[in-house]
Scaffold this motif. Structure first.
Motif, PDB file in Angstrom:
ATOM      1  N   UNK A 151      71.188-117.727 -21.209  1.00 40.39           N
ATOM      2  CA  UNK A 151      71.378-118.471 -19.965  1.00 40.39           C
ATOM      3  C   UNK A 151      71.046-117.536 -18.815  1.00 40.39           C
ATOM      4  N   UNK A 152      70.026-117.867 -18.029  1.00 38.73           N
ATOM      5  CA  UNK A 152      69.538-116.999 -16.963  1.00 38.73           C
ATOM      6  C   UNK A 152      69.639-117.725 -15.636  1.00 38.73           C
TER       7      UNK A 152
ATOM      8  N   UNK B 296      54.450-132.347  -4.886  1.00 38.35           N
ATOM      9  CA  UNK B 296      55.369-131.282  -4.491  1.00 38.35           C
ATOM     10  C   UNK B 296      54.941-129.924  -5.039  1.00 38.35           C
ATOM     11  N   UNK B 297      53.848-129.864  -5.802  1.00 41.02           N
ATOM     12  CA  UNK B 297      53.363-128.602  -6.330  1.00 41.02           C
ATOM     13  C   UNK B 297      53.136-128.677  -7.815  1.00 41.02           C
ATOM     14  N   UNK B 298      52.488-127.641  -8.383  1.00 43.30           N
ATOM     15  CA  UNK B 298      52.223-127.638  -9.825  1.00 43.30           C
ATOM     16  C   UNK B 298      53.520-127.500 -10.607  1.00 43.30           C
ATOM     17  N   UNK B 299      53.487-127.912 -11.845  1.00 47.01           N
ATOM     18  CA  UNK B 299      54.672-127.840 -12.690  1.00 47.01           C
ATOM     19  C   UNK B 299      54.943-126.426 -13.175  1.00 47.01           C
ATOM     20  N   UNK B 300      56.076-126.267 -13.856  1.00 49.98           N
ATOM     21  CA  UNK B 300      56.456-124.952 -14.376  1.00 49.98           C
ATOM     22  C   UNK B 300      55.451-124.468 -15.402  1.00 49.98           C
ATOM     23  N   UNK B 301      54.996-125.365 -16.280  1.00 50.60           N
ATOM     24  CA  UNK B 301      54.050-124.965 -17.312  1.00 50.60           C
ATOM     25  C   UNK B 301      52.773-124.401 -16.739  1.00 50.60           C
TER      26      UNK B 301
ATOM     27  N   UNK C  75      61.430-117.066 -15.731  1.00 47.13           N
ATOM     28  CA  UNK C  75      61.057-117.183 -17.132  1.00 47.13           C
ATOM     29  C   UNK C  75      60.113-116.051 -17.543  1.00 47.13           C
ATOM     30  N   UNK C  76      59.114-115.758 -16.708  1.00 46.45           N
ATOM     31  CA  UNK C  76      58.194-114.669 -17.026  1.00 46.45           C
ATOM     32  C   UNK C  76      58.902-113.313 -17.001  1.00 46.45           C
TER      33      UNK C  76
ATOM     34  N   UNK D  95      63.790-116.744 -29.068  1.00 51.53           N
ATOM     35  CA  UNK D  95      64.744-116.585 -27.982  1.00 51.53           C
ATOM     36  C   UNK D  95      64.635-117.798 -27.078  1.00 51.53           C
ATOM     37  N   UNK D  96      65.617-118.689 -27.136  1.00 46.67           N
ATOM     38  CA  UNK D  96      65.636-119.857 -26.264  1.00 46.67           C
ATOM     39  C   UNK D  96      66.310-119.483 -24.958  1.00 46.67           C
ATOM     40  N   UNK D  97      65.716-119.867 -23.830  1.00 53.06           N
ATOM     41  CA  UNK D  97      66.249-119.483 -22.530  1.00 53.06           C
ATOM     42  C   UNK D  97      66.300-120.707 -21.625  1.00 53.06           C
ATOM     43  N   UNK D  98      67.424-120.848 -20.937  1.00 59.09           N
ATOM     44  CA  UNK D  98      67.586-121.910 -19.957  1.00 59.09           C
ATOM     45  C   UNK D  98      67.762-121.263 -18.592  1.00 59.09           C
ATOM     46  N   UNK D  99      66.908-121.625 -17.642  1.00 55.53           N
ATOM     47  CA  UNK D  99      66.954-121.076 -16.286  1.00 55.53           C
ATOM     48  C   UNK D  99      67.745-122.036 -15.409  1.00 55.53           C
ATOM     49  N   UNK D 100      68.859-121.567 -14.874  1.00 62.17           N
ATOM     50  CA  UNK D 100      69.688-122.379 -13.980  1.00 62.17           C
ATOM     51  C   UNK D 100      69.590-121.817 -12.568  1.00 62.17           C
TER      52      UNK D 100
END
Length: 850
Positions: free
Chosen positions: A298-299, A334-339, A308-309, A264-269
């Motif tokens: 598409x989320x 600016x803060x930690x990354x998404x990963x 994402x979680x 399941x590929x998901x793109x967060x906009x």
């Protein structure tokens, strides 16, 4: 009493053991003391199934007579009167014999459930209504007996009765399913290994989806947020960057290691549409993941890690695949990354894979500036007020109004900051606040000309000044963004409303839709491309090109492409669209595909209509040749044979009568063959009229040669203007109309033929006093091979009026039927007046009366 519970034994094909399993369940329930009756069970002569009926109470079936035969169906009234705890009803998709209580057996089952009885039934996967097309493509057989999916989904329990194709074919070969005389045909047709394997897969997949529904419902009802690793579901987080393809392929390799794994590929906009993603790259990645058997989602979410979680837990995923961050080292301030955030918050039940790629630490694009929504002019004015305004105000207060006091000075500077916020948004206002506070500190707070403040009151005033300036700027910026969003949503709603309206109106112009799309997004070219398969070249189904555009032949030729299914794509050239436009673009793409399908269906329907019309005409022509043409031939043959006979001495009167019969038969043959040839010419479109100017009194009298003398009265004024017609076609049309009228007119009552001019048209009216034709049949009498009422077979093949109308329309005229006042029918032939003739005014009374 509450509604009963439905249990369905689902199979992939007949013979897998559904009825046997149902009867086994019935025996188990009877042994436990449950009241079970057999409402309807069909054993189809299978001995083992028939044995299972022993020991079970059966409700007598109802006998129904239909078409000289007697059939048996379930007696719903008897089962309802018996009120069992459990009723066995076989073959849920069965269609009842006409005269039954309900049309479908599943409707009988619904009545039993409403009465409070539990029902156990059987069903094959091919009888689900939604799978009709799929099953037909697999087996080549269209299932006529179907059950709505909703009926099956409402079942409390669905149990799959499975059997391998090889085992099922062995059962068939041993005679355990069909009688021996039907085994060979069944094995070589419906029960081929490929058919059975595909149907089995269809049943397994449908049942698996049903299990997923049960699982999601249970997790929702019991607030289960932890992940149950029933099977591997791999979520791929996409950013729209080029590394997405690497992540998708990596996830596909991981899924291939486990049977039944999903991708399941998901793109967060972000909700405000701000993104650095490439729409074209996202489209490519969507196509890639779908080609690999996954799904694209598409989320919308402002907090990318949390969204994402949330998505991963919502689909009960077991793994998340992310790419290493593309941010440079200094951007981590600016803060930690998404990963890192996802890995930290995923918990022990969700594995996170960080995949390296070629774009690591190469930096990422900046989002669209929010101020861009305010317009360049307003932004420039905001910076002007924010930076130049405080300088001019300082000069004014130090040289012209030096004694206003610090409070008034700060209010004036605050006004300047508010003006900068109102015009330019957040950044000009912040710059104005910072610059203004420095000027206030240097020129107006003691000690002067120093960046220090000794009076605590001044410190508080400066803090309030900065706070108010920042607050006003933030509010203005938020209002500007909300205004932009509202305007955009309004535009989207208008476009979607237009698309929905076009669906309801049945608009079939694909070019008009693509032109509207091109204008909406200000593109140079738009094309709808399609291909038969992944290896076939693209073909252009429709396209529109602007003044500066060029034709688009492949998705790569455009700046934006939107996939529509597996074999179609909507391609646009001119500029790259932002991600926020993808939703509207997807609606346009779906509508374009719908319009294209509608156009093709209309074309296929028209071709089918023409083929049906041709088949009907050929069938009628065969009937005409076999009867109407043979009748006069038989009369001619008999007369000729009689004349040539040497055994009879014919008198002169007898010979004259036989010769007259031969002549009459030949005339009838000539007339029938002429009409057949004329109809053939009309059907093939080979009628080419030679239009010239002529008077009606030169043509109409010649058309009356085929009717008995005295059967027609003529009223053709010599003062009528000339008409533009083909004389030959007009003569044939009038002849057919008059002959038809004479045929139905009572004996001794002549047909009246009159002509008159009105405006730029000339009308020829042929009135009879026959039985007439009702309004509902007036159009039908002009169809080929139609004879109204009880006309005898020898009265013609029913082509006269069809040919007459065809010739009239070929000359630019019309032919219609009207009621004759006092009874009968009037044929109205309308012709064009010759060019250059003045229009004729109708002879109307000077004063209208009522």
């Amino acid at each position: 009493m509450g509604r009963g519970n439905l249990r369905i034994y689902l199979g992939a094909a007949p013979g897998v053991g559904k009825t046997y399993a149902m009867l086994s369940e019935a025996h188990r329930r009877v042994e436990r003391g449950t009241d079970v009756v057999v409402g309807f069970v069909e054993h189809h002569g299978r001995p083992r199934t028939e044995v299972m009926l022993h020991g079970l109470e059966e409700v007598p079936r109802r006998e129904i007579a239909y078409r000289d035969a007697v059939f048996t169906e379930m007696d719903v009234d008897a089962v309802l009167a018996r009120r069992p705890a459990v009723a066995l009803v076989d073959e849920l998709a069965h269609t009842n014999v006409p005269g039954s209580r309900n049309t479908k057996r599943w409707q009988d089952v619904e009545e039993l459930l409403q009465a409070g009885s539990d029902v156990v039934s059987t069903l094959n996967i091919q009888h689900l209504e939604s799978l009709g097309d799929v099953v037909e493509s697999i087996t080549g057989v269209r299932q006529q007996e179907t059950v709505p999916d909703e009926v099956v989904r409402r079942a409390g329990q669905i149990e799959l009765v499975d059997m391998s194709p090889q085992a099922l074919r062995r059962r068939m070969a041993h005679g355990n399913i069909y009688k021996p005389d039907k085994v060979d045909a069944a094995l070589s047709n419906y029960f081929r290994p490929g058919n059975l394997t595909a149907l089995r897969e269809l049943a397994l997949l449908w049942t698996a989806d049903r299990v997923d529904e049960y699982l999601r419902q249970y997790r929702s009802d019991h607030d289960v947020s932890t992940i149950w690793q029933a099977r591997e579901r791999i979520v791929v987080g996409l950013t729209g960057g080029p590394e997405g393809r690497t992540l998708i392929r990596r996830a596909a390799r991981m899924a291939a290691k486990g049977s039944g794994s999903e991708i399941l590929a998901v793109y967060i906009a972000r909700s405000d549409g701000l993104t650095a993603a490439s729409p074209k790259e996202l489209a490519v990645q969507r196509t890639l993941v779908e080609d690999l058997g996954g799904t694209f989602h598409h989320v919308i979410g402002d907090d990318v890690p949390a969204s994402l979680l949330e998505f991963a837990r919502g689909v009960n995923a077991t793994q998340i695949v992310l790419g290493s961050s593309r941010r440079k080292n200094w951007q981590y301030i600016f803060g930690p990354g998404v990963g890192q955030t996802v890995a930290r918050d995923s918990g022990p039940d969700l594995d996170v894979h960080i995949v390296t790629h070629e774009e690591v630490a190469k930096g990422r694009g900046l989002p669209v500036a929010r101020g861009a929504r305010l317009g360049k002019g307003r932004i420039a004015a905001g910076w002007l007020f924010g930076l130049v305004g405080p300088v001019l105000l300082t000069l004014l207060l130090t040289h012209v109004l030096p004694d206003l006091g610090l409070a008034n000075d700060m209010l004036l500077f605050l006004c300047m900051t508010v003006a900068a916020a109102l015009l330019g948004g957040l950044l000009p206002a912040l710059a104005s606040a910072a610059f203004g506070s420095l000027l206030l500190n240097w020129f107006f707070t003691k000690p002067l000309h120093e960046l220090t403040i000794t009076d605590p009151k001044n410190i508080v005033a400066m803090a309030i000044f900065i706070f108010v300036a920042v607050s006003v700027a933030s509010v203005v910026d938020l209002a500007a963004r909300r205004t932009h969003q509202a305007a955009r949503l309004r535009a989207e709603s208008e476009i979607l409303s237009f698309l929905a309206g076009s669906v309801l109106r049945g608009d079939n112009s694909l070019e008009a839709l693509l032109e509207r799309l091109r204008e909406t997004f200000s593109m140079d070219s738009v094309a709808l491309l399609e291909r038969a398969s992944d290896v076939d070249p693209w073909t252009c189904a429709a396209s529109v090109v602007g003044n500066s555009g060029k034709p688009l032949l492949r998705p790569e030729d455009g700046d934006v492409d939107m996939p529509v299914g597996d074999t179609m794509a909507l391609v646009l050239a001119g500029r790259v669209l932002p991600a926020e436009d993808r939703r509207v673009l997807a609606a346009f793409a779906a509508q374009a595909a719908l319009v294209l399908d509608r156009q093709r269906l209309v074309g296929e329907a028209e071709r089918a209509r023409r083929l049906d019309e041709g088949n009907r005409i050929r069938t009628a022509l065969l009937a005409a040749v076999s009867h109407d043409l043979r009748t006069p031939l038989a009369a001619i043959k008999a007369a000729v044979t009689s004349l040539r006979s040497d055994d009879v001495a014919w008198s002169d009167e007898d010979e004259a009568e036989l010769l007259a019969g031969i002549e009459d038969g030949a005339d009838r043959l000539d007339h029938l063959v002429g009409n057949l040839l004329d109809m053939s010419r009309l059907q093939t479109g080979t009628v080419t009229p030679l239009i010239r100017e002529i008077d009606l009194d030169e043509v109409v009298p010649m058309a009356l040669g085929g009717v008995p003398e005295g059967s027609v009265t003529l009223d053709i004024p010599e003062t009528l203007p000339m008409v533009a017609v083909d004389p030959g076609l007009l003569e044939r049309s009038v002849a057919n109309i008059v002959e038809n009228a004479v045929k139905y007119s009572p004996p001794g009552t002549p047909v009246h033929v009159a002509a008159s001019a009105l405006g730029d048209r000339v009308e020829v009216r042929v009135a009879d006093r026959g039985p007439g034709v009702p309004d509902s049949a007036k159009d039908r009498i002009f169809e080929p091979f139609q004879r109204y009422g009880d006309a005898p077979r020898g009265a013609g093949v029913g082509l006269g009026l069809a040919v007459a109308r065809g010739f009239a329309e070929a000359m630019g005229g019309t032919l219609a039927a009207e009621d004759t006042p006092g009874g009968g029918m009037t044929m109205v032939l309308t012709l064009r007046m010759a060019a250059g003739r003045p229009p004729v005014r109708a002879d109307l009374p000077a004063q209208a009366t009522t």
